[in-house]
Design an enzyme around this catalytic site. Structure first.
Site, PDB file in Angstrom:
ATOM      1  CG  HIS A  56     -82.784 -78.282  -5.754  1.00 33.03           C
ATOM      2  ND1 HIS A  56     -83.844 -79.156  -5.684  1.00 33.03           N
ATOM      3  CD2 HIS A  56     -81.809 -78.502  -6.573  1.00 33.03           C
ATOM      4  CE1 HIS A  56     -83.626 -79.806  -6.622  1.00 33.03           C
ATOM      5  NE2 HIS A  56     -82.309 -79.568  -7.267  1.00 33.03           N
ATOM      6  CG  HIS A 112     -85.147 -77.644 -10.055  1.00 30.55           C
ATOM      7  ND1 HIS A 112     -83.746 -76.552 -10.433  1.00 30.55           N
ATOM      8  CD2 HIS A 112     -84.414 -78.762  -9.939  1.00 30.55           C
ATOM      9  CE1 HIS A 112     -82.788 -77.198 -10.046  1.00 30.55           C
ATOM     10  NE2 HIS A 112     -83.022 -78.450 -10.007  1.00 30.55           N
ATOM     11  CD  GLU A 144     -81.876 -81.364 -12.267  1.00 30.58           C
ATOM     12  OE1 GLU A 144     -81.179 -80.561 -11.158  1.00 30.58           O
ATOM     13  OE2 GLU A 144     -82.881 -81.750 -11.993  1.00 30.58           O
ATOM     14  NE  ARG A 168     -81.857 -83.008  -4.669  1.00 37.50           N
ATOM     15  CZ  ARG A 168     -81.843 -81.698  -3.829  1.00 37.50           C
ATOM     16  NH1 ARG A 168     -82.500 -81.370  -3.085  1.00 37.50           N
ATOM     17  NH2 ARG A 168     -80.727 -81.166  -4.091  1.00 37.50           N
ATOM     18  CG  HIS A 210     -78.438 -77.387  -9.575  1.00 34.46           C
ATOM     19  ND1 HIS A 210     -78.491 -77.993  -8.244  1.00 34.46           N
ATOM     20  CD2 HIS A 210     -79.538 -77.849 -10.123  1.00 34.46           C
ATOM     21  CE1 HIS A 210     -79.507 -78.734  -8.175  1.00 34.46           C
ATOM     22  NE2 HIS A 210     -79.953 -78.868  -9.553  1.00 34.46           N
ATOM     23  CD  GLU A 223     -78.652 -83.340  -6.583  1.00 36.57           C
ATOM     24  OE1 GLU A 223     -78.436 -82.616  -7.457  1.00 36.57           O
ATOM     25  OE2 GLU A 223     -79.906 -83.583  -5.994  1.00 36.57           O
TER      26      GLU A 223
HETATM   27 MN    MN Z   1     -81.689 -80.219  -9.175  1.00 36.78          MN
END
Ligand code: MN
Ligand code: MN
Length: 400
Positions: free
Chosen positions: A101, A147, A108, A98, A103, A170
């Site tokens: 990125h 992260h 999270e 993943r 937020h 998300e």
């Molecule tokens: Mn995340």
């Protein structure tokens, strides 16, 4: 406080007090969850004659799929009652990541269910941490910290993410490939001091799940060298003894008292034997988000004004209880059940019905129910918390 929240705040009886109260609300928001609730402005969704549904079949919902990696989310879009907390179930195939990125609007928290996961996270000031996780481990990334998550080894992994904002999606995160793909090469060249041609062939849009070689073990050192944060982002939740171990069930719970970085989320794993009950209770300072890993759970919710609703949650389903609403969880299946529970407060608090009644004298209970005082002699003298099908025993202490 965002413009949206400010507008909500100003809509209502407390608008007169708004000028002085906005500052207070802004700093207390993480403790109390949904700002509309804190201001005592009724939430239209919770003001009707009946309570809305508080169940969503997350694992049966449509996923974002890239290769064999998947992500499914529960936000206010899928489960309108869940204004305070959103959740995601994510599976990564070996070699999948993943991507880097952040937020903008949520912290999270995650619980690893299967497989192994590696994360890197960077805080303002440049402190970076890389951690490897196994089933039963959790992480917490404060709002806005950059992260990535990657599958470790040659088995797929599964984890459940919780975000302290039900409006968070998300699928609207700030991803590094999306940003770089939309920035002119000339600006990138100046930014990094490299030729423009360096960026030839870079992705033009968000990668989301990147795929590459299996990550090295142990992890390699960051480009900048090691500069560790003061507080770790990792905690081994299920490596601890359970906080509560009653006949009928066990609870592991971790809040910021023992996991200091987790300032806005408390997480728990609740195991109930068949027929066992997590008793009637409420949480004064947090919404509750539930995800069923195993089993069949009957969840009840009491919403004042004669409003009472029951939902049956099964493996892969999500439940949600707004702050202050009465509820219980009962294993109604024939196998043990396991439920992941998340709260949008870094300090855990609860009031159990048995404990509340035991905190009052006999005459108060007699008057309240119009019954003889002697009847209440039979009631528990201490918190029940979890009981099996044969009735309560006295509970172990449950303060983290
Ligand atoms: Mn995340
Ligand atoms: Mn609860």
């Amino acid at each position: 406080m965002s413009n949206f929240q400010r507008r909500e705040f100003l809509t209502g009886a407390a608008a007169i007090a708004a000028a002085s109260a906005v500052t207070m609300v802004g700093t207390r928001r993480a403790d109390a969850g949904d700002p509309s609730f804190m201001n005592n402005v009724p939430d239209p969704l919770l003001s009707g004659k009946d309570l809305p549904t508080f169940k969503f079949e997350l694992e049966k919902s449509e996923a974002k799929v890239i290769g064999k990696s998947t992500a499914r989310e529960a936000t206010v879009e899928q489960l309108p009652i869940s204004k305070g907390i959103a959740g995601v179930s994510m599976k990564l195939e070996p070699g999948a990541m993943r991507e880097l990125h952040w937020h903008a609007t949520a912290a999270e928290w995650a619980f690893v269910d299967k497989g192994r996961v590696r994360t890197t996270v960077l805080a303002p000031g440049g402190a970076a941490e890389t951690n490897d996780f196994e089933p039963g481990d959790i992480w917490y990334f404060p709002r806005g910290h950059g992260h990535m998550l990657e599958c470790l080894g040659d088995e797929p992994c599964h984890f459940v993410l919780i975000f302290d904002n039900g409006y968070f999606s998300e699928f609207g995160t700030f991803s590094i490939s999306d940003w770089i793909g939309h920035t002119p090469k000339s600006l990138l060249a100046k930014n990094f001091g490299v030729p423009e041609s360096t960026f030839d062939g870079f992705p033009k849009k968000e990668v989301y799940f990147a795929r590459g070689a299996l990550p090295p073990e142990p992890a390699a050192v960051p480009l900048a060298g090691r500069h560790l944060p003061r507080q770790t982002h990792k905690y081994r939740l299920l490596a601890d003894e359970p906080l509560v171990n009653n006949k009928g069930g066990r609870l592991w719970l971790i809040d910021s008292n023992k996991f200091p970085i987790s300032k806005t989320v408390t997480g728990a794993i609740l195991d109930l034997d068949p027929g066992a009950l997590r008793e009637l209770h409420w949480h004064p300072t947090a919404d509750e988000w539930q995800y069923v890993f195993e089993g069949k759970v009957s969840v009840t919710m009491f919403g004042s004004g004669g409003r009472y609703r029951t939902e049956t949650l099964e493996k892969g389903d999500v439940g949600y209880i707004p702050q202050g609403y009465g509820h219980s969880l009962e294993n109604v299946g024939d196998k043990p059940c396991r439920v992941l529970i998340g709260f949008n407060s870094g300090v855990y608090g609860e009031i159990d019905l048995s404990e509340w009644m035991a905190g009052n004298p006999l005459d108060v209970l007699a008057t309240n129910f119009g019954k003889p005082a002697s009847l209440f002699e039979k009631f528990p003298r201490k918190d029940v918390f979890i009981t099996d099908k044969d009735g309560p025993e006295e509970s172990a202490p449950k303060r983290p």
